[in-house]
Design a protein around this motif. Sequence first.
Motif, PDB file in Angstrom:
ATOM      1  N   UNK A   1     -35.376   3.351  55.238  1.00  0.00           N
ATOM      2  CA  UNK A   1     -35.073   3.900  54.319  1.00  0.00           C
ATOM      3  C   UNK A   1     -33.442   4.330  55.522  1.00  0.00           C
ATOM      4  N   UNK A   2     -33.421   4.187  56.767  1.00  0.00           N
ATOM      5  CA  UNK A   2     -32.592   3.635  57.389  1.00  0.00           C
ATOM      6  C   UNK A   2     -31.426   2.720  57.552  1.00  0.00           C
ATOM      7  N   UNK A   3     -32.486   1.982  57.117  1.00  0.00           N
ATOM      8  CA  UNK A   3     -32.039   0.727  58.077  1.00  0.00           C
ATOM      9  C   UNK A   3     -31.019   0.147  56.084  1.00  0.00           C
ATOM     10  N   UNK A   4     -31.444   0.838  55.017  1.00  0.00           N
ATOM     11  CA  UNK A   4     -30.788   0.161  53.947  1.00  0.00           C
ATOM     12  C   UNK A   4     -29.562   0.839  53.709  1.00  0.00           C
TER      13      UNK A   4
ATOM     14  N   UNK B   1     -37.324  10.804  56.308  1.00  0.00           N
ATOM     15  CA  UNK B   1     -36.569   9.962  54.772  1.00  0.00           C
ATOM     16  C   UNK B   1     -35.698  10.866  54.214  1.00  0.00           C
ATOM     17  N   UNK B   2     -36.866  11.950  53.796  1.00  0.00           N
ATOM     18  CA  UNK B   2     -35.635  12.814  52.721  1.00  0.00           C
ATOM     19  C   UNK B   2     -34.396  13.622  53.402  1.00  0.00           C
ATOM     20  N   UNK B   3     -34.607  13.672  53.988  1.00  0.00           N
ATOM     21  CA  UNK B   3     -33.705  13.845  54.557  1.00  0.00           C
ATOM     22  C   UNK B   3     -32.438  13.667  55.190  1.00  0.00           C
TER      23      UNK B   3
ATOM     24  N   UNK C   1     -40.745   4.591  65.543  1.00  0.00           N
ATOM     25  CA  UNK C   1     -40.076   5.017  64.768  1.00  0.00           C
ATOM     26  C   UNK C   1     -40.683   4.465  63.859  1.00  0.00           C
ATOM     27  N   UNK C   2     -41.213   5.502  63.044  1.00  0.00           N
ATOM     28  CA  UNK C   2     -41.820   5.626  61.498  1.00  0.00           C
ATOM     29  C   UNK C   2     -40.995   4.548  61.032  1.00  0.00           C
TER      30      UNK C   2
END
Length: 279
Positions: A203-206, A240-242, A196-197
């Motif tokens: 972003x996801x964990x935030x 991340x933008x999505x 995973x990038x």
Amino acid sequence: MRFDGTDAYVATDDLTMAVNAAITLERPLLVKGEPGTGKTELARQVAGALNLPMIEWNIKSTTRAQQGLYEYDAVSRLRDSQLGDERVHDVANYIKKGKLWQAFSAKEKTVLLIDEIDKADIEFPNDLLQELDRMEFHVYETGETVRAETRPIVIITSNNEKELPDAFLRRCFFHYIRFPDPETLRAIVRVHFPDIKDQLLTVALTQFFELRDQPGLKKKPSTSEVLDWLKLLLAEDLSPEDLKRDSASALPKLHGALLKNEQDVHLFERLAFMARRDR
């Protein structure tokens, strides 16, 4: 015999200490924590790391302590006696061994998992006090005593749905698995999704921790749920933008993996409505 975690399971220092303390004391390890924090998986990883066989006893609301020892099938014996079956002369033919019997009679050390003990009746833990303490029990139908030649490593999990009796707690070594902090959770994710990038993970964990820390949330998402969510994000090849939230609801993408009831969904929809109104 020492547990130091595995490549597939991120164990904190205090958790490994608890496992090893229980092994040294030869007492059951009682593990509590939110659902989805890896309590059941811990027992499997301990068995794998120590190269020991595992016996798993999944507790339900209807489970009785006696089932863990043995069950006597009197109905089958009565039927066989009516049919003239020779098996009826040996009562041992109608004794079904339970999970504790299997663990006690094993020729080698085993890991015995008693999973979600708090699902059972409040008297269930008390009914196992002596058996787990002495590692033996009596079979009244045959007159034999089943005694553990090698004490199993007993791991008991609880989701804290009900309080356990003090007498039972005194016989256990206790550990509470706290929800992982961001760095520990990042390490757990890396075990499951090594490719995973970094930007997507950040972003996801935030978003995940913002959602989890929202006041008024009825059910906070667990570790297993954030792993499901990330699996979906990767399957959909989202960037991340999505992950930018929908301004109409303030809900994250694919939120069904994280929020499991309509009250929590409505909570974020109301927050979004109030934010738009205050602009």
